[in-house]
Write an enzyme that holds these catalytic residues in place. Structure first.
Site, PDB file in Angstrom:
ATOM      1  N   GLY B  69      11.289  -0.985  -1.575  1.00 35.72           N
ATOM      2  CA  GLY B  69      11.305  -1.407  -0.187  1.00 35.72           C
ATOM      3  C   GLY B  69      11.054  -2.898  -0.056  1.00 35.72           C
ATOM      4  N   THR B  70      10.149  -3.399  -0.887  1.00 38.77           N
ATOM      5  CA  THR B  70       9.850  -4.827  -0.872  1.00 38.77           C
ATOM      6  C   THR B  70      11.100  -5.652  -1.160  1.00 38.77           C
ATOM      7  OG1 THR B  70       7.530  -4.521  -1.452  1.00 38.77           O
ATOM      8  CG2 THR B  70       8.539  -6.605  -2.106  1.00 38.77           C
ATOM      9  N   GLN B 177       7.395   2.953   7.095  1.00 36.61           N
ATOM     10  CA  GLN B 177       6.398   3.968   7.441  1.00 36.61           C
ATOM     11  C   GLN B 177       6.950   5.116   8.269  1.00 36.61           C
ATOM     12  OE1 GLN B 177       3.447   4.384   6.264  1.00 36.61           O
ATOM     13  NE2 GLN B 177       3.390   2.488   5.077  1.00 36.61           N
ATOM     14  N   SER B 194      11.646   2.433   1.997  1.00 39.40           N
ATOM     15  CA  SER B 194      11.143   2.609   0.638  1.00 39.40           C
ATOM     16  C   SER B 194      10.947   4.088   0.354  1.00 39.40           C
ATOM     17  CB  SER B 194       9.809   1.868   0.540  1.00 39.40           C
ATOM     18  OG  SER B 194       9.171   2.159  -0.672  1.00 39.40           O
ATOM     19  N   ALA B 195      11.546   4.581  -0.739  1.00 40.28           N
ATOM     20  CA  ALA B 195      11.578   6.025  -0.981  1.00 40.28           C
ATOM     21  C   ALA B 195      10.206   6.614  -1.285  1.00 40.28           C
ATOM     22  CB  ALA B 195      12.534   6.333  -2.132  1.00 40.28           C
ATOM     23  N   HIS B 196       9.334   5.861  -1.949  1.00 35.70           N
ATOM     24  CA  HIS B 196       8.066   6.488  -2.356  1.00 35.70           C
ATOM     25  C   HIS B 196       7.136   6.680  -1.159  1.00 35.70           C
ATOM     26  CE1 HIS B 196       5.184   3.017  -2.530  1.00 35.70           C
ATOM     27  NE2 HIS B 196       6.308   2.359  -2.468  1.00 35.70           N
ATOM     28  N   CYS B 320     -14.063  -6.674   2.197  1.00 32.15           N
ATOM     29  CA  CYS B 320     -14.877  -6.470   1.009  1.00 32.15           C
ATOM     30  C   CYS B 320     -14.376  -5.304   0.184  1.00 32.15           C
ATOM     31  CB  CYS B 320     -16.338  -6.310   1.379  1.00 32.15           C
ATOM     32  SG  CYS B 320     -16.619  -5.816   3.075  1.00 32.15           S
TER      33      CYS B 320
END
Lengths: 459, 459
Positions: B69-70, B177, B194-196, B320
């Site tokens: 996807g990136t 998403q 993005s497939a995952h 954090c």
């Protein structure tokens, strides 16, 4: 059904399949996360990196995984060029690199850089001194494949790496075709490879960048893979790639000896079985599994189609295959015949029976194509004319060469045949025909359409 | 062991696993080759493209597969910007895009382009009129996610797309998403996913570019994927991605209703069970499976660690956690509390029992962390001072807010507490604390080190 195109893609190695299956359960989560699924994924990724680095001969922190060998080459060249931008914008490549390297070089030229292509000899190898002579003060990067993907010729990487090191130029080695057989020797600076060439899954390449090598990743990056390959890591495939590389390496020595013998058989027998064939590539310094030859008077597409019908999957660098109108840049750079080109690349485990069967089938396939194209079997005595002009304009490979062969017997020894042709392959194949048949290639002259290729009959 | 981080990566869907296994045998060869193994691979690739295009709502020839996807986002943004270079070099993004979009925007700025970030409201949504106002004559591209990955807020994509269309600006939608739940409505021009995220394997993204959209792929390309995504196609993974997208879509409506109820339960119960919690994101216009809340006086890293020990895998946008020193850009853009941030994203099939168990475990985890950090349970009456200065320099989140909470009872109503802090999260979390506790945030003043955050006691 023998598959003889391992140089394009090798079938999945059983170890790759096992590793892939196992890591689908363990390696799907985000390795950047701290929860247990993420930690498990990270462990798998780290172990795969160590195994791959061991096989490459580098440190794990020098190696990143990329989505393909092509992307490894693109990222490696762009990053190395950018990292040495201050030195200059000159890139050196060999004339027979894989298209991924040449595409990256073209993109570099479009962006204002300069590129030198080092020529190769008839065997397909660069000459180390000629390569060294191409290096300049402003050379930011040099690229050389470990072995050629079309003809199997092994390049003198260690000598070229030494020449590069002597003048402080990093050398990127495209090791896609050879990494299954062993690490690349010599002082390379960057190395790229592709898992599906060694029986790993598609979707995994690797890029090694030696520590100390200046490197500036180009384009948007993220925190993945040391900032050198953005996007979520494909860990199951990476694990399978590393496991299969390790597996093929344990078999490599024995399998190389076995396949080399089969390749030798093909190299020796094909010219005996099929008339008018040129076997290309270095006879000795070569990959164990690749053999390439070209057959006069046939077109690659039809030969591939007929071999496929007979059950053999092979590849071709001819101009008349698939959608390309020009012969392979590799054959062109070597100056060898391109028509009727056939590349046979044997996957691990290829049997002697399959190779014997191929040698049985090949003569009939080539002969059948030649018969349909009306190739002259023997020259017939005819009234001699001092000069004959053959119009092959608009005719595609292999017709111009067939027309030449048909009329060469019509001129006396010392007479000329001029072939008018506008097919790009003629420029390569008419001189190659002359060399194979012992005739003199006089040269190419401009013509109204296409070119006029002049051949003098010597025998 | 419940895994509640589907928004990072969903476990492999059973259909994806089956399809992957089956196509390892059929889809490993080069789809550009004409022999039978190549033709089989091509058929699988074509069928996967048709299935994916159908799910996206585009034509098959508008859709290419990318390695992630990136990479789809990076290629889509670079190609669309270059295709409209003549219009100008202005890019519009929302302030809460995925980092892949923001990284591409940063690379565009580095290369000389200009970027406008459209702010979001406290729920995390852009306002369509504000987005429209950011479009300029030289705007080459606009980007908007379909739904936010950290807080689940659904963006008004259709309205923004209409605003873009009205002025001729293409809109790229990052649908990572939401694509599992349904196609993206509205007149988008480019779409990435993005497939995952939908239970497909890692290593597959998709990029849709509407016909007629100007697009010039950047960097070196090859003949793969319409010249938009170079490198050998990962066909088994692509087949698995397309098959699992189709599978999750058939379950989507029922599963969305089921998970939405579980998310509602978490949203309602967490503030009842845990004091000093802020549930963030739009209460209505939201993804069915994502819920995010922040807990005062705890640090995200410890909460994640304790939840992991209790068997729950969740994510956090706190400063954090892991290696980051700044709170998530999404929470910052929303202006909500970031300390003790927890994102729960439920994968398909999450059981009500697991969610109930989470709600049982959470109060003890948060309470335990607070106890160890010495959080004040109730204000103790002390001699009043009009103004107190708390030195929290060098202290990391959540300590500055804890120190503030400890002393607010020491000043009378109308008095002030000034917190000296150099932790980046304080800038976000001190105003958020004031809003949650009904105190007045007066403002931030420069200090010798860090900043001075002034708070007036109102109650």
């Amino acid at each position: 059904m023998p598959y003889f195109d391992a140089a394009s893609a090798a079938p999945l190695h059983p170890v790759a399949r096992q590793a892939l299956q196992a890591s689908l359960d363990e390696g799907w989560a985000d390795p950047a996360r701290l929860y247990r699924e993420g930690r498990r994924a990270r462990l798998l990724l780290d172990a795969a990196r160590e195994a791959a680095a061991d096989a490459v001969g580098c440190r794990p922190d020098e190696l990143v995984f990329t989505p393909s060998g092509t992307r490894a080459v693109h990222s490696g060249i762009a990053g190395a060029l950018a990292g040495r931008r201050r030195v200059g914008g000159h890139l050196v490549v060999s004339a027979v690199e894989h298209s991924s390297v040449l595409h990256a070089a073209a993109a570099h030229e479009t962006a204002g850089g300069s590129v030198t292509e080092v020529p190769v000899d008839r065997r397909g190898a660069v000459e180390p001194a000629a390569y060294a002579a191409a290096l300049r003060e402003d050379t930011a990067l040099a690229c050389l494949q470990s072995a050629n993907h079309e003809v199997g010729t092994v390049q003198p990487v260690a000598e070229v790496a030494e020449a590069c090191r002597a003048v402080g130029v990093p050398l990127l080695v495209d090791a896609a075709q050879s990494l299954a057989w062993g690490p690349v020797e010599g002082a390379w600076s960057l190395l790229a490879a592709s898992a599906h060439k060694w029986g790993g899954p598609a979707g995994v390449g690797l890029l090694a960048v030696r520590k100390g090598q200046r490197f500036a990743a180009q384009g948007p990056v993220d925190e993945r893979e040391s900032g050198r390959s953005p996007g979520f890591e494909n860990i199951p495939a990476i694990v399978a790639a590393a496991a299969s590389l390790r597996a093929v390496r344990t078999e490599a020595a024995a399998e190389a000896a076995r396949l080399r013998a089969l390749v030798e058989l093909i190299r020796a027998r094909v010219p005996e079985l099929v008339p008018d064939v040129e076997v290309v590539g270095d006879p000795v310094a070569r990959l164990p599994h690749v053999v390439t030859f070209s057959c006069l008077y046939v077109d690659g597409e039809t030969v591939l189609h007929e071999l496929d019908r007979a059950g053999f999957s092979v590849s071709s660098g001819s101009s008349c295959t698939s959608s390309t109108l020009t012969p392979s840049h590799v054959l062109r750079a070597m100056g060898v015949l391109s028509e009727g080109n056939v590349r046979v690349s044997l996957p691990f485990g290829t049997t002697a029976e399959d190779v014997e069967l191929f040698l049985e089938v090949l003569p009939g396939v080539v002969g059948g194509v030649r018969e349909r194209l009306g190739v002259p079997v023997a020259a017939v005595a005819r009234p001699a004319r001092d000069a004959v002009v053959v119009d092959a304009l608009g005719k595609r490979c292999p017709i111009p060469v067939i027309e030449l062969a048909k009329v060469i017997g019509e001129v006396p020894v010392g007479g000329t045949v001029t072939v008018l042709a506008d097919d790009e392959a003629a420029r390569l194949d008419i001189p190659a025909w002359c060399e194979m048949r012992g005739q003199e290639y006089v040269g190419e002259e401009p013509a109204d359409r296409g070119s006029a290729y002049v051949v003098r009959r010597l025998s």
